[in-house]
Design a protein around this motif. Structure first.
Motif, mmCIF file in Angstrom:
data_model
loop_
_atom_site.group_PDB
_atom_site.id
_atom_site.type_symbol
_atom_site.label_atom_id
_atom_site.label_comp_id
_atom_site.label_asym_id
_atom_site.label_seq_id
_atom_site.Cartn_x
_atom_site.Cartn_y
_atom_site.Cartn_z
ATOM 1 N N SER A 1 -16.660 0.752 7.348
ATOM 2 C CA SER A 1 -15.673 1.020 8.405
ATOM 3 C C SER A 1 -14.655 -0.108 8.548
ATOM 4 O O SER A 1 -13.920 -0.181 9.531
ATOM 5 C CB SER A 1 -16.359 1.262 9.761
ATOM 6 O OG SER A 1 -15.406 1.604 10.738
ATOM 7 N N LEU A 2 -14.589 -0.988 7.537
ATOM 8 C CA LEU A 2 -13.701 -2.154 7.649
ATOM 9 C C LEU A 2 -12.401 -1.997 6.861
ATOM 10 O O LEU A 2 -11.495 -2.815 6.971
ATOM 11 C CB LEU A 2 -14.441 -3.414 7.181
ATOM 12 C CG LEU A 2 -15.670 -3.770 8.025
ATOM 13 C CD1 LEU A 2 -16.438 -4.930 7.410
ATOM 14 C CD2 LEU A 2 -15.261 -4.091 9.464
ATOM 15 N N LEU A 3 -12.286 -0.922 6.067
ATOM 16 C CA LEU A 3 -11.070 -0.735 5.279
ATOM 17 C C LEU A 3 -9.951 -0.141 6.139
ATOM 18 O O LEU A 3 -10.213 0.443 7.188
ATOM 19 C CB LEU A 3 -11.355 0.211 4.111
ATOM 20 C CG LEU A 3 -12.289 -0.318 3.014
ATOM 21 C CD1 LEU A 3 -12.578 0.777 2.002
ATOM 22 C CD2 LEU A 3 -11.672 -1.530 2.330
ATOM 23 N N GLY A 4 -8.735 -0.267 5.642
ATOM 24 C CA GLY A 4 -7.595 0.354 6.313
ATOM 25 C C GLY A 4 -7.609 1.860 6.100
ATOM 26 O O GLY A 4 -8.373 2.377 5.273
ATOM 27 N N ALA A 5 -6.750 2.558 6.850
ATOM 28 C CA ALA A 5 -6.715 4.019 6.769
ATOM 29 C C ALA A 5 -6.314 4.500 5.372
ATOM 30 O O ALA A 5 -6.906 5.429 4.823
ATOM 31 C CB ALA A 5 -5.747 4.569 7.811
ATOM 32 N N LYS A 6 -5.312 3.831 4.780
ATOM 33 C CA LYS A 6 -4.770 4.288 3.497
ATOM 34 C C LYS A 6 -5.806 4.175 2.382
ATOM 35 O O LYS A 6 -6.010 5.110 1.604
ATOM 36 C CB LYS A 6 -3.542 3.433 3.162
ATOM 37 C CG LYS A 6 -2.531 4.129 2.297
ATOM 38 C CD LYS A 6 -1.278 3.284 2.173
ATOM 39 C CE LYS A 6 -0.449 3.741 0.985
ATOM 40 N NZ LYS A 6 0.697 2.852 0.760
ATOM 41 N N GLU A 7 -6.479 3.025 2.314
ATOM 42 C CA GLU A 7 -7.470 2.803 1.263
ATOM 43 C C GLU A 7 -8.674 3.736 1.446
ATOM 44 O O GLU A 7 -9.221 4.269 0.484
ATOM 45 C CB GLU A 7 -7.907 1.332 1.255
ATOM 46 C CG GLU A 7 -9.054 0.987 0.301
ATOM 47 C CD GLU A 7 -8.726 1.215 -1.180
ATOM 48 O OE1 GLU A 7 -7.560 1.504 -1.512
ATOM 49 O OE2 GLU A 7 -9.667 1.120 -2.006
ATOM 50 N N THR B 1 -12.421 2.818 17.209
ATOM 51 C CA THR B 1 -11.222 1.971 17.294
ATOM 52 C C THR B 1 -10.758 1.490 15.919
ATOM 53 O O THR B 1 -9.704 0.876 15.800
ATOM 54 C CB THR B 1 -11.495 0.728 18.175
ATOM 55 O OG1 THR B 1 -12.552 -0.037 17.565
ATOM 56 C CG2 THR B 1 -11.921 1.129 19.579
ATOM 57 N N HIS B 2 -11.527 1.763 14.874
ATOM 58 C CA HIS B 2 -11.160 1.266 13.537
ATOM 59 C C HIS B 2 -10.179 2.209 12.838
ATOM 60 O O HIS B 2 -10.281 3.429 12.955
ATOM 61 C CB HIS B 2 -12.413 1.108 12.671
ATOM 62 C CG HIS B 2 -13.302 -0.019 13.102
ATOM 63 N ND1 HIS B 2 -14.306 -0.516 12.297
ATOM 64 C CD2 HIS B 2 -13.334 -0.764 14.238
ATOM 65 C CE1 HIS B 2 -14.924 -1.502 12.933
ATOM 66 N NE2 HIS B 2 -14.360 -1.667 14.112
ATOM 67 N N ALA B 3 -9.262 1.608 12.078
ATOM 68 C CA ALA B 3 -8.278 2.396 11.326
ATOM 69 C C ALA B 3 -8.946 3.279 10.285
ATOM 70 O O ALA B 3 -8.429 4.349 9.937
ATOM 71 C CB ALA B 3 -7.274 1.469 10.657
ATOM 72 N N ALA B 4 -10.110 2.841 9.788
ATOM 73 C CA ALA B 4 -10.788 3.589 8.715
ATOM 74 C C ALA B 4 -11.024 5.047 9.100
ATOM 75 O O ALA B 4 -10.905 5.938 8.254
ATOM 76 C CB ALA B 4 -12.114 2.911 8.374
ATOM 77 N N GLY B 5 -11.324 5.299 10.383
ATOM 78 C CA GLY B 5 -11.633 6.658 10.831
ATOM 79 C C GLY B 5 -10.499 7.637 10.572
ATOM 80 O O GLY B 5 -10.724 8.797 10.200
ATOM 81 N N GLU B 6 -9.280 7.154 10.746
ATOM 82 C CA GLU B 6 -8.105 7.982 10.474
ATOM 83 C C GLU B 6 -8.055 8.323 8.978
ATOM 84 O O GLU B 6 -7.746 9.447 8.593
ATOM 85 C CB GLU B 6 -6.863 7.167 10.875
ATOM 86 C CG GLU B 6 -5.565 7.903 10.881
ATOM 87 C CD GLU B 6 -4.390 6.932 11.013
ATOM 88 O OE1 GLU B 6 -4.506 5.944 11.785
ATOM 89 O OE2 GLU B 6 -3.384 7.139 10.330
#
Ligand SMILES: [Zn+2]
Length: 245
Positions: free
Chosen positions: A180-186, A208-213
Protein backbone atom coordinates in the motif's frame (compact mmCIF):
# COMPACT_ATOMS: atom_id res chain seq x y z
CA UNK A 1 37.79 -19.43 33.26
CA UNK A 2 35.13 -19.60 35.96
CA UNK A 3 32.43 -22.23 35.35
CA UNK A 4 29.65 -19.62 35.24
CA UNK A 5 31.40 -17.61 32.57
CA UNK A 6 32.08 -20.79 30.67
CA UNK A 7 28.38 -21.72 30.69
CA UNK A 8 27.50 -18.26 29.51
CA UNK A 9 29.86 -18.57 26.56
CA UNK A 10 28.42 -21.97 25.68
CA UNK A 11 24.91 -20.50 25.73
CA UNK A 12 26.04 -17.63 23.50
CA UNK A 13 27.67 -19.88 20.98
CA UNK A 14 24.63 -22.16 20.92
CA UNK A 15 22.42 -19.14 20.23
CA UNK A 16 24.72 -18.13 17.37
CA UNK A 17 24.65 -21.63 15.91
CA UNK A 18 20.84 -21.80 16.03
CA UNK A 19 20.54 -18.32 14.47
CA UNK A 20 22.94 -19.34 11.74
CA UNK A 21 21.00 -22.56 11.14
CA UNK A 22 17.55 -20.91 11.10
CA UNK A 23 16.24 -21.51 7.60
CA UNK A 24 15.83 -18.35 5.53
CA UNK A 25 12.31 -16.95 5.26
CA UNK A 26 10.28 -17.62 2.15
CA UNK A 27 7.73 -15.48 0.32
CA UNK A 28 5.67 -18.12 -1.50
CA UNK A 29 4.07 -17.56 -4.89
CA UNK A 30 0.54 -18.60 -5.85
CA UNK A 31 -1.00 -19.02 -9.29
CA UNK A 32 -4.42 -20.21 -10.35
CA UNK A 33 -4.93 -22.61 -13.23
CA UNK A 34 -4.92 -20.59 -16.45
CA UNK A 35 -8.18 -20.40 -18.35
CA UNK A 36 -6.44 -21.27 -21.64
CA UNK A 37 -9.33 -19.98 -23.77
CA UNK A 38 -10.77 -16.48 -23.53
CA UNK A 39 -9.14 -13.34 -22.19
CA UNK A 40 -7.96 -15.07 -19.05
CA UNK A 41 -8.79 -15.03 -15.38
CA UNK A 42 -7.06 -13.68 -12.32
CA UNK A 43 -7.61 -13.88 -8.58
CA UNK A 44 -7.75 -10.62 -6.63
CA UNK A 45 -6.70 -10.93 -2.99
CA UNK A 46 -6.92 -7.92 -0.66
CA UNK A 47 -5.44 -7.78 2.82
CA UNK A 48 -7.25 -6.06 5.67
CA UNK A 49 -4.37 -5.99 8.15
CA UNK A 50 -5.78 -3.51 10.66
CA UNK A 51 -6.91 0.12 10.48
CA UNK A 52 -9.87 1.17 8.37
CA UNK A 53 -11.63 0.24 5.14
CA UNK A 54 -10.77 1.72 1.75
CA UNK A 55 -14.29 2.39 0.52
CA UNK A 56 -12.98 3.49 -2.89
CA UNK A 57 -12.00 -0.15 -3.46
CA UNK A 58 -14.97 -1.74 -1.69
CA UNK A 59 -17.57 0.25 -3.63
CA UNK A 60 -15.73 -0.26 -6.94
CA UNK A 61 -15.83 -4.03 -6.37
CA UNK A 62 -19.57 -3.96 -5.60
CA UNK A 63 -20.45 -1.60 -8.48
CA UNK A 64 -18.41 -3.55 -11.02
CA UNK A 65 -19.28 -6.98 -9.62
CA UNK A 66 -15.62 -7.92 -9.17
CA UNK A 67 -15.19 -10.93 -6.85
CA UNK A 68 -12.33 -10.82 -4.37
CA UNK A 69 -10.81 -12.84 -1.56
CA UNK A 70 -10.35 -10.62 1.51
CA UNK A 71 -7.74 -11.62 4.10
CA UNK A 72 -8.95 -10.17 7.40
CA UNK A 73 -7.36 -10.05 10.85
CA UNK A 74 -9.23 -10.26 14.13
CA UNK A 75 -8.22 -6.63 14.78
CA UNK A 76 -9.71 -5.41 11.49
CA UNK A 77 -12.94 -7.40 11.92
CA UNK A 78 -13.57 -5.74 15.28
CA UNK A 79 -13.14 -2.19 13.95
CA UNK A 80 -14.87 -2.47 10.58
CA UNK A 81 -18.34 -3.85 11.21
CA UNK A 82 -19.94 -1.68 8.48
CA UNK A 83 -17.56 -3.00 5.81
CA UNK A 84 -18.09 -6.58 6.99
CA UNK A 85 -21.85 -6.03 6.62
CA UNK A 86 -21.38 -4.89 3.01
CA UNK A 87 -19.21 -7.93 2.25
CA UNK A 88 -21.71 -10.29 3.85
CA UNK A 89 -24.52 -8.70 1.84
CA UNK A 90 -22.65 -9.79 -1.32
CA UNK A 91 -21.67 -13.40 -0.71
CA UNK A 92 -21.37 -13.89 -4.47
CA UNK A 93 -18.50 -11.36 -4.50
CA UNK A 94 -16.61 -11.66 -1.23
CA UNK A 95 -14.80 -14.59 0.33
CA UNK A 96 -13.30 -13.81 3.74
CA UNK A 97 -10.15 -15.66 4.73
CA UNK A 98 -7.69 -15.75 7.61
CA UNK A 99 -4.98 -13.04 7.93
CA UNK A 100 -4.30 -13.91 11.59
CA UNK A 101 -5.69 -12.75 14.90
CA UNK A 102 -3.26 -9.89 15.54
CA UNK A 103 -1.29 -9.37 12.31
CA UNK A 104 1.84 -11.07 13.59
CA UNK A 105 4.19 -12.66 11.01
CA UNK A 106 4.01 -16.48 10.94
CA UNK A 107 7.70 -16.91 11.61
CA UNK A 108 8.62 -19.18 14.51
CA UNK A 109 11.99 -17.65 15.34
CA UNK A 110 12.32 -14.20 16.95
CA UNK A 111 13.11 -11.55 14.34
CA UNK A 112 11.67 -8.45 12.67
CA UNK A 113 10.19 -8.45 9.18
CA UNK A 114 9.57 -5.00 7.64
CA UNK A 115 9.81 -3.71 11.21
CA UNK A 116 7.10 -6.07 12.52
CA UNK A 117 8.09 -8.46 15.31
CA UNK A 118 7.60 -12.12 14.32
CA UNK A 119 5.51 -14.58 16.33
CA UNK A 120 8.87 -15.94 17.49
CA UNK A 121 7.87 -19.48 18.50
CA UNK A 122 5.81 -22.38 17.14
CA UNK A 123 3.18 -21.83 19.87
CA UNK A 124 2.84 -18.15 18.95
CA UNK A 125 2.42 -19.00 15.24
CA UNK A 126 -0.30 -21.45 16.20
CA UNK A 127 -2.05 -18.84 18.35
CA UNK A 128 -1.95 -16.27 15.52
CA UNK A 129 -3.48 -18.68 12.98
CA UNK A 130 -6.12 -20.07 15.33
CA UNK A 131 -7.18 -16.69 16.75
CA UNK A 132 -7.64 -15.40 13.19
CA UNK A 133 -9.88 -18.36 12.35
CA UNK A 134 -11.80 -17.94 15.61
CA UNK A 135 -12.40 -14.23 14.90
CA UNK A 136 -13.93 -15.12 11.52
CA UNK A 137 -16.06 -17.87 13.04
CA UNK A 138 -17.27 -15.30 15.59
CA UNK A 139 -18.79 -13.16 12.82
CA UNK A 140 -20.74 -16.14 11.48
CA UNK A 141 -18.53 -16.48 8.40
CA UNK A 142 -17.85 -19.94 6.95
CA UNK A 143 -14.67 -21.50 8.35
CA UNK A 144 -11.64 -20.11 6.49
CA UNK A 145 -9.66 -22.45 4.24
CA UNK A 146 -6.81 -20.12 3.36
CA UNK A 147 -4.27 -18.36 5.55
CA UNK A 148 -1.95 -15.49 4.71
CA UNK A 149 0.41 -14.31 7.43
CA UNK A 150 1.29 -10.69 8.09
CA UNK A 151 4.08 -9.59 5.66
CA UNK A 152 3.42 -12.77 3.57
CA UNK A 153 6.80 -14.17 4.70
CA UNK A 154 7.15 -17.45 6.57
CA UNK A 155 9.68 -19.76 8.07
CA UNK A 156 9.45 -23.16 6.28
CA UNK A 157 8.68 -24.88 9.60
CA UNK A 158 5.76 -22.48 10.18
CA UNK A 159 4.41 -23.33 6.72
CA UNK A 160 4.44 -27.04 7.61
CA UNK A 161 2.64 -26.31 10.87
CA UNK A 162 -0.08 -24.18 9.23
CA UNK A 163 -0.66 -26.86 6.58
CA UNK A 164 -1.12 -29.41 9.38
CA UNK A 165 -3.88 -27.20 10.80
CA UNK A 166 -5.65 -27.69 7.46
CA UNK A 167 -5.08 -24.27 5.87
CA UNK A 168 -3.65 -23.61 2.44
CA UNK A 169 -1.25 -20.69 2.42
CA UNK A 170 -1.99 -17.85 0.03
CA UNK A 171 1.07 -16.51 -1.74
CA UNK A 172 0.67 -14.28 -4.79
CA UNK A 173 2.23 -13.64 -8.19
CA UNK A 174 1.67 -9.89 -8.57
CA UNK A 175 2.50 -7.43 -5.80
CA UNK A 176 -0.04 -4.79 -6.80
CA UNK A 177 0.48 -1.99 -4.31
CA UNK A 178 3.85 -2.67 -2.63
CA UNK A 179 2.33 -2.92 0.84
CA UNK A 180 0.00 0.00 0.00
CA UNK A 181 3.04 2.28 -0.24
CA UNK A 182 3.19 2.77 -4.02
CA UNK A 183 1.70 5.71 -5.88
CA UNK A 184 -1.59 5.41 -7.75
CA UNK A 185 0.01 5.29 -11.21
CA UNK A 186 2.51 2.52 -10.43
CA UNK A 187 -0.14 0.48 -8.59
CA UNK A 188 -2.53 0.76 -11.55
CA UNK A 189 0.27 -0.23 -13.95
CA UNK A 190 1.21 -3.34 -11.96
CA UNK A 191 -2.37 -4.57 -11.58
CA UNK A 192 -3.30 -3.84 -15.19
CA UNK A 193 -0.32 -6.01 -16.25
CA UNK A 194 -1.84 -9.15 -14.68
CA UNK A 195 -2.12 -12.13 -17.02
CA UNK A 196 -4.17 -15.33 -17.11
CA UNK A 197 -3.48 -17.32 -13.92
CA UNK A 198 -2.09 -14.47 -11.83
CA UNK A 199 -2.92 -13.90 -8.16
CA UNK A 200 -2.81 -10.21 -7.22
CA UNK A 201 -2.16 -8.95 -3.70
CA UNK A 202 -3.10 -5.43 -2.55
CA UNK A 203 -4.58 -3.78 0.53
CA UNK A 204 -8.11 -2.66 1.40
CA UNK A 205 -7.32 -1.12 4.79
CA UNK A 206 -5.55 2.15 3.88
CA UNK A 207 -8.22 4.65 2.74
CA UNK A 208 -5.80 7.61 2.87
CA UNK A 209 -3.10 6.06 0.64
CA UNK A 210 -2.81 6.92 -3.05
CA UNK A 211 -2.32 3.22 -3.85
CA UNK A 212 -6.04 2.55 -3.32
CA UNK A 213 -6.95 4.77 -6.24
CA UNK A 214 -4.49 2.82 -8.38
CA UNK A 215 -6.02 -0.50 -7.29
CA UNK A 216 -9.39 0.64 -8.65
CA UNK A 217 -7.89 1.93 -11.91
CA UNK A 218 -5.89 -1.27 -12.44
CA UNK A 219 -8.91 -3.51 -11.82
CA UNK A 220 -11.10 -1.52 -14.19
CA UNK A 221 -8.39 -1.79 -16.87
CA UNK A 222 -8.32 -5.58 -16.45
CA UNK A 223 -12.10 -5.75 -16.63
CA UNK A 224 -12.10 -3.62 -19.79
CA UNK A 225 -9.64 -6.09 -21.38
CA UNK A 226 -12.16 -8.86 -20.72
CA UNK A 227 -10.33 -10.68 -17.93
CA UNK A 228 -12.53 -12.38 -15.36
CA UNK A 229 -11.98 -12.51 -11.61
CA UNK A 230 -12.23 -15.58 -9.41
CA UNK A 231 -11.92 -16.12 -5.68
CA UNK A 232 -9.43 -18.56 -4.24
CA UNK A 233 -12.15 -21.03 -3.28
CA UNK A 234 -13.36 -21.13 -6.88
CA UNK A 235 -9.94 -21.71 -8.43
CA UNK A 236 -7.27 -24.34 -8.17
CA UNK A 237 -4.44 -22.40 -6.64
CA UNK A 238 -0.96 -23.84 -6.87
CA UNK A 239 1.75 -22.41 -4.68
CA UNK A 240 5.42 -23.23 -4.12
CA UNK A 241 7.29 -23.96 -0.88
CA UNK A 242 4.72 -26.61 0.14
CA UNK A 243 1.95 -24.04 0.61
CA UNK A 244 -0.87 -25.82 -1.24
CA UNK A 245 0.12 -29.46 -1.89
ZN1 LIG B 1 -1.34 -7.65 6.38
Amino acid sequence: MRPQKNLCMIAMSLAMVSAARAAPLVEPTLHIRPEASGAGRVALTLDACGGQTDNRILSALVENKIPATIFVTGIWLKRNAAAVEIMRAHPELFELENHGGHHIPAVDTPQKIYGIRSAGSPDAVLAEVQSGAAALAGTGEPAPKWFRGATAEYSPSAIAMIRKLGFKIAGFSINGDGGSLLGAKETARRIAAAKDGDVIISHINQPTHAAGEGVVQGLLALKAKGLTFVRLDDAEGVGNNGTTD
